[in-house]
Design an enzyme around this catalytic site. Structure first.
Site, short mmCIF file in Angstrom:
data_model
loop_
_atom_site.label_atom_id
_atom_site.label_comp_id
_atom_site.label_asym_id
_atom_site.label_seq_id
_atom_site.Cartn_x
_atom_site.Cartn_y
_atom_site.Cartn_z
N ASN A 43 0.80 -1.23 0.00
CA ASN A 43 0.00 0.00 0.00
C ASN A 43 0.83 1.28 0.00
O ASN A 43 0.37 2.32 -0.43
CB ASN A 43 -1.04 -0.01 1.12
CG ASN A 43 -0.44 -0.04 2.50
OD1 ASN A 43 0.74 -0.35 2.67
ND2 ASN A 43 -1.25 0.26 3.50
N LYS A 95 12.29 -7.69 1.17
CA LYS A 95 11.38 -8.47 0.31
C LYS A 95 10.10 -7.64 0.18
O LYS A 95 9.31 -7.54 1.12
CB LYS A 95 11.08 -9.81 0.98
CG LYS A 95 10.68 -10.94 0.04
CD LYS A 95 9.31 -10.79 -0.61
CE LYS A 95 8.15 -10.94 0.35
NZ LYS A 95 6.84 -10.67 -0.28
N ALA A 98 6.28 -6.49 -1.38
CA ALA A 98 5.06 -7.25 -1.68
C ALA A 98 5.08 -7.70 -3.14
O ALA A 98 5.58 -6.99 -4.01
CB ALA A 98 3.83 -6.40 -1.40
N GLY A 127 2.95 -4.89 7.73
CA GLY A 127 1.92 -5.68 7.05
C GLY A 127 0.83 -6.04 8.06
O GLY A 127 0.67 -5.38 9.08
N SER A 128 0.13 -7.12 7.77
CA SER A 128 -1.01 -7.49 8.60
C SER A 128 -0.55 -8.10 9.93
O SER A 128 0.54 -8.67 10.03
CB SER A 128 -1.88 -8.50 7.85
OG SER A 128 -1.12 -9.67 7.61
N GLU A 157 5.20 -3.30 12.35
CA GLU A 157 4.21 -2.24 12.05
C GLU A 157 3.01 -2.95 11.45
O GLU A 157 3.04 -3.34 10.27
CB GLU A 157 4.79 -1.23 11.05
CG GLU A 157 5.96 -0.42 11.58
CD GLU A 157 5.54 0.68 12.53
OE1 GLU A 157 4.33 0.98 12.61
OE2 GLU A 157 6.41 1.23 13.22
N LEU A 158 1.96 -3.14 12.24
CA LEU A 158 0.89 -4.06 11.84
C LEU A 158 -0.44 -3.35 11.58
O LEU A 158 -0.47 -2.14 11.38
CB LEU A 158 0.76 -5.15 12.91
CG LEU A 158 2.10 -5.85 13.26
CD1 LEU A 158 1.92 -6.86 14.38
CD2 LEU A 158 2.71 -6.52 12.03
N CYS A 191 -2.97 1.75 6.82
CA CYS A 191 -3.11 1.18 8.17
C CYS A 191 -3.65 2.20 9.16
O CYS A 191 -4.19 1.82 10.19
CB CYS A 191 -1.76 0.66 8.65
SG CYS A 191 -0.50 1.93 8.55
N GLU A 219 -10.50 -4.74 9.94
CA GLU A 219 -9.83 -3.64 9.25
C GLU A 219 -10.42 -3.61 7.84
O GLU A 219 -10.20 -4.53 7.05
CB GLU A 219 -8.32 -3.93 9.21
CG GLU A 219 -7.50 -2.78 8.71
CD GLU A 219 -5.99 -3.08 8.70
OE1 GLU A 219 -5.60 -4.26 8.67
OE2 GLU A 219 -5.21 -2.12 8.72
P1 NAP Z 1 0.31 -8.78 4.38
O1 NAP Z 1 -0.56 -9.72 3.66
O2 NAP Z 1 0.62 -9.05 5.79
O3 NAP Z 1 1.64 -8.68 3.50
C1 NAP Z 1 2.72 -7.87 3.91
C2 NAP Z 1 4.01 -8.51 3.42
O4 NAP Z 1 4.15 -9.79 4.01
C3 NAP Z 1 4.04 -8.70 1.91
O5 NAP Z 1 5.35 -8.52 1.46
C4 NAP Z 1 3.64 -10.16 1.78
O6 NAP Z 1 4.13 -10.76 0.61
C5 NAP Z 1 4.31 -10.76 2.99
N1 NAP Z 1 3.72 -12.03 3.43
C6 NAP Z 1 2.48 -12.49 3.29
N2 NAP Z 1 2.34 -13.71 3.86
C7 NAP Z 1 3.54 -14.02 4.38
C8 NAP Z 1 4.04 -15.15 5.11
N3 NAP Z 1 3.28 -16.19 5.41
N4 NAP Z 1 5.34 -15.13 5.48
C9 NAP Z 1 6.14 -14.08 5.17
N5 NAP Z 1 5.71 -12.98 4.50
C10 NAP Z 1 4.43 -12.96 4.10
O7 NAP Z 1 -0.28 -7.30 4.32
P2 NAP Z 1 -0.72 -6.48 3.05
O8 NAP Z 1 -2.07 -6.94 2.64
O9 NAP Z 1 0.35 -6.44 2.02
O10 NAP Z 1 -0.80 -5.02 3.66
C11 NAP Z 1 -1.89 -4.59 4.36
C12 NAP Z 1 -1.68 -4.70 5.86
O11 NAP Z 1 -0.50 -3.98 6.22
C13 NAP Z 1 -2.80 -4.07 6.63
O12 NAP Z 1 -3.12 -4.87 7.74
C14 NAP Z 1 -2.20 -2.75 7.08
O13 NAP Z 1 -2.80 -2.20 8.23
C15 NAP Z 1 -0.78 -3.13 7.31
N6 NAP Z 1 0.09 -1.94 7.27
C16 NAP Z 1 0.61 -1.49 8.43
C17 NAP Z 1 1.40 -0.35 8.43
C18 NAP Z 1 1.98 0.19 9.71
O14 NAP Z 1 2.85 1.04 9.63
N7 NAP Z 1 1.54 -0.26 10.87
C19 NAP Z 1 1.66 0.32 7.23
C20 NAP Z 1 1.10 -0.18 6.05
C21 NAP Z 1 0.32 -1.32 6.09
P3 NAP Z 1 3.23 -10.89 -0.71
O15 NAP Z 1 2.57 -9.59 -0.92
O16 NAP Z 1 4.24 -11.20 -1.74
O17 NAP Z 1 2.25 -11.97 -0.44
#
Ligand code: NAP
Length: 475
Positions: free
Chosen positions: A148, A171, A173, A225-226, A247-248, A281, A378
C-alpha cells in the site's frame, strides 16, 4: 508513463517465467520480474554479512553523504517513481507523488540523525572505574513490506538501518516490486554498495519470509503488514531471538464530539478515510459521532463523499483509485453487505462501482452498531461506518474495544476533554483535530496487536542500534 519509468520497466522485465506484476486499474501485465530462489536470497544474506563491517566502520558523516545523494536522486525521479507506484498499486498520481516525497523524507532525516547516535558516560559506582555506553549497529537486517506504500514502507526502514550502519535485505510485496526495484537502482547510483541494500523479489512470500526470519546471520526483522503475518514472523524469529520491529494492522476510531468544529472534522474525515481508497493502516475505520451533531455530520460528510471521482489513478480527475485486487474487493463488499443486512443504512455507495474491475464506490454507512463485523475488521476500502454515541466514557470504551492500537483521531474543543480523551485512548498515535499524522519527524507505531517499535523520529534510529556498556576499570 514517463520515458524513464517505461525504460525502468523494460530494464527489469525478464523473459520467461517470474513474478508477474499487474496494473490493478486495468488488469494488464506491467512486467515480469525475477523470482529469487531461496539459494539466491541466501547468497544476498551472505553478501550483506560480508559488506557489514566496512559499512559499519564508515563514519556517520560519510554514510550521511551517501544517503543524502540517495535522497536527491529519489526526489529528482519523483515523477517516474510516482508513475510506477500508480501503475502497480493503483493510487491516484498526486498521492503517489506525495508518497515519494514522504518516502524520501526518511532518507534525508536519517542521514542527519545517524550523526547523533550518541552514547553516554554514567557517573560511576566505583572510583577506580568509569561507565561508558556506546551504540553499535544491530547487524544485518531483513525487511518485509506491504503493497500500500511500496516506496515509503521501504525507506522508512532502510534509511535508519543504513544510517546506523546495518545492511538491509528487503522483500517487497508481490503486487508492487517495481518501485522497490527502482529505488534500489537509485541507491546504487547514490553509492550504496550492493551488499548493503538489496531488494529480493519473490513469488513465494511464505518461504522467502521464513528464510529471512530464521537465517542465523540476520539479527533483526522489520516488518510492515497485517497482524496475522506479523505473528507468523515473530514466531519464526523467536528461535534465533532476533530483534523485531512490527508495524501491523489498525482499526482506527475517528471520534467527533458535539463541541467539535464540524467542517474541520469533515475535512479530517475525508483525508483520513479516502486516501489510497481507504487502504492505509492509519485510515479511520470507525466513525463515532456524538448524538447532538450526528445528523449534521452525516449530511455534510455524505455530500462530500458522493462528489468523489472513482477511476484509474493515472487520470487527472481521479480521487479514488481501484482496490489492489479482486480478493480485497470481495472483502469490502462482504463487510458492507453484512452491515446492511444487519440494519446499517448506505447513505452513499454501498456496492462495487459500475466501472467494474477492482473499483468500489466510496461509501458512508449510517446506523452502524458495534456488534456488526464491520466494526471489528480492518476494512481497507473506501467505506465509512458511522456510529452514534452519547457520552465521553461510552465512546472511549467503544474506541478501545479492539485488539488493535495504531492510530486514533478525535475532534473536540474543550481543553479538559482533549487531554482526558487523548490520554485514555489506547493507541500509539492520536490525531487531535487532525486527520493525517504521518511525518518523518514523529514516532510512527502502534500498541497492542498493532505492533512493536517505532519508525521515524530519533526513536526510529534506536530500532537499529544495540546498547553496549563498557566498564573501564583499573584506573
Ligand atoms: P500482508 O498480507 O501481511 O503482507 C505484507 C508482506 O508480508 C508482503 O510482502 C507479503 O508478501 C508478505 N507475506 C504475506 N504472507 C507471508 C508469510 N506467510 N510469510 C512471510 N511474508 C508474508 O499485508 P498487506 O495486505 O500487504 O498489507 C496490508 C496490511 O499492512 C494491513 O493490515 C495494514 O494495516 C498493514 N500496514 C501497516 C502499516 C503500519 O505502519 N503499521 C503500514 C502499512 C500497512 P506478498 O505480498 O508477496 O504476499
Amino acid at each position: 508513463m514517463t520515458a524513464a519509468a517505461t525504460s525502468l520497466l523494460d530494464a527489469y522485465h525478464i523473459k520467461g517465467s517470474g513474478l508477474d506484476v499487474d496494473n490493478p486499474a486495468t488488469g494488464t501485465l506491467l512486467a515480469t520480474v525475477k523470482d529469487y530462489s531461496l539459494d539466491e536470497i541466501s547468497d544476498c544474506i551472505a553478501a550483506a554479512t560480508t559488506a557489514m563491517p566496512a559499512w559499519a566502520k564508515r563514519t556517520a558523516k560519510d554514510r550521511a553523504g551517501v544517503l543524502q545523494r540517495w535522497y536527491g536522486l529519489i526526489m529528482q525521479h519523483q515523477e517516474d517513481l510516482a508513475q510506477l507506484i500508480t501503475a502497480e498499486c493503483g493510487k491516484p498520481l498526486p498521492e503517489a507523488r506525495g508518497e515519494v516525497a514522504y518516502g524520501a523524507s526518511f532518507v534525508e532525516w536519517f542521514a542527519e540523525e545517524g550523526k547523533r547516535a550518541y552514547g553516554e558516560v554514567i557517573p560511576t559506582h566505583n572510583p577506580r572505574a568509569r561507565i561508558v555506553v556506546t551504540k553499535q549497529p544491530v547487524g544485518v537486517v531483513s525487511a518485509i513490506t506491504p503493497w500500500n506504500f511500496p516506496v515509503a514502507m521501504i525507506t522508512r526502514k532502510a534509511a535508519p538501518a543504513l544510517a546506523a550502519g546495518c545492511p538491509m535485505i528487503v522483500k517487497p510485496a508481490e503486487a508492487t516490486p517495481l518501485s522497490a526495484l527502482a529505488i534500489e537502482a537509485l541507491a546504487y547510483e547514490a553509492g550504496i554498495p550492493e551488499g548493503v541494500f538489496k531488494v529480493v523479489t519473490s513469488c513465494d512470500a511464505a518461504a522467502s519470509g521464513k528464510l529471512l526470519t530464521t537465517h542465523p546471520d540476520i539479527r533483526k526483522i522489520s516488518f510492515t503488514g497485517s497482524t496475522a503475518v506479523g505473528k507468523i514472523l515473530m514466531r519464526q524469529a523467536a528461535d534465533t531471538i532476533k530483534r523485531a520491529s512490527m508495524e501491523l494492522g489498525g482499526n482506527a476510531p475517528f471520534i467527533v464530539f458535539d463541541d467539535a468544529d464540524l467542517d474541520a472534522a469533515i475535512d479530517g474525515a475525508m483525508a483520513s478515510k479516502y486516501r489510497n481508497a481507504g487502504q492505509t493502516c492509519v485510515c479511520a475505520n470507525r466513525f463515532y459521532v456524538q448524538e447532538g451533531i450526528y445528523d449534521a455530520f452525516i449530511e455534510k460528510f455524505a455530500e462530500k463523499v458522493a462528489s468523489l471521482n472513482v477511476g484509474n489513478g493515472a487520470d487527472d480527475d481521479t480521487d479514488v483509485g481501484p482496490l489492489i485486487n479482486p480478493v480485497a474487493l470481495k472483502k469490502v463488499s462482504d463487510l458492507v453487505d453484512g452491515a446492511v443486512d444487519a440494519g446499517a443504512l448506505a447513505i452513499v455507495g454501498g456496492a462495487p462501482s459500475e466501472l467494474g474491475g477492482n473499483y468500489y464506490t466510496p461509501t458512508v454507512l449510517a446506523d452502524t452498531t458495534p456488534d456488526m463485523e464491520i466494526s471489528n475488521a480492518e476494512i481497507f476500502g473506501p467505506v465509512a461506518p458511522v456510529f452514534r454515541f452519547k457520552g465521553e466514557d461510552d465512546v472511549i470504551e467503544m474506541a478501545n474495544n479492539t485488539p488493535y492500537g495504531l492510530a486514533a483521531y478525535f475532534y473536540a474543543r474543550d481543553l479538559g476533554r482533549v487531554w482526558r480523551v487523548a490520554e485514555a485512548l489506547e493507541y500509539g498515535m492520536v490525531g487531535v483535530n487532525e486527520g493525517i499524522l504521518s511525518t518523518e519527524v514523529a514516532p510512527f507505531g502502534g500498541v497492542k496487536q498493532s505492533g512493536i517499535g517505532r519508525e521515524g523520529s530519533r526513536h526510529g534510529l534506536d530500532e537499529y542500534l544495540e546498547i553496549k556498556y563498557m566498564l573501564m576499570g583499573g584506573l
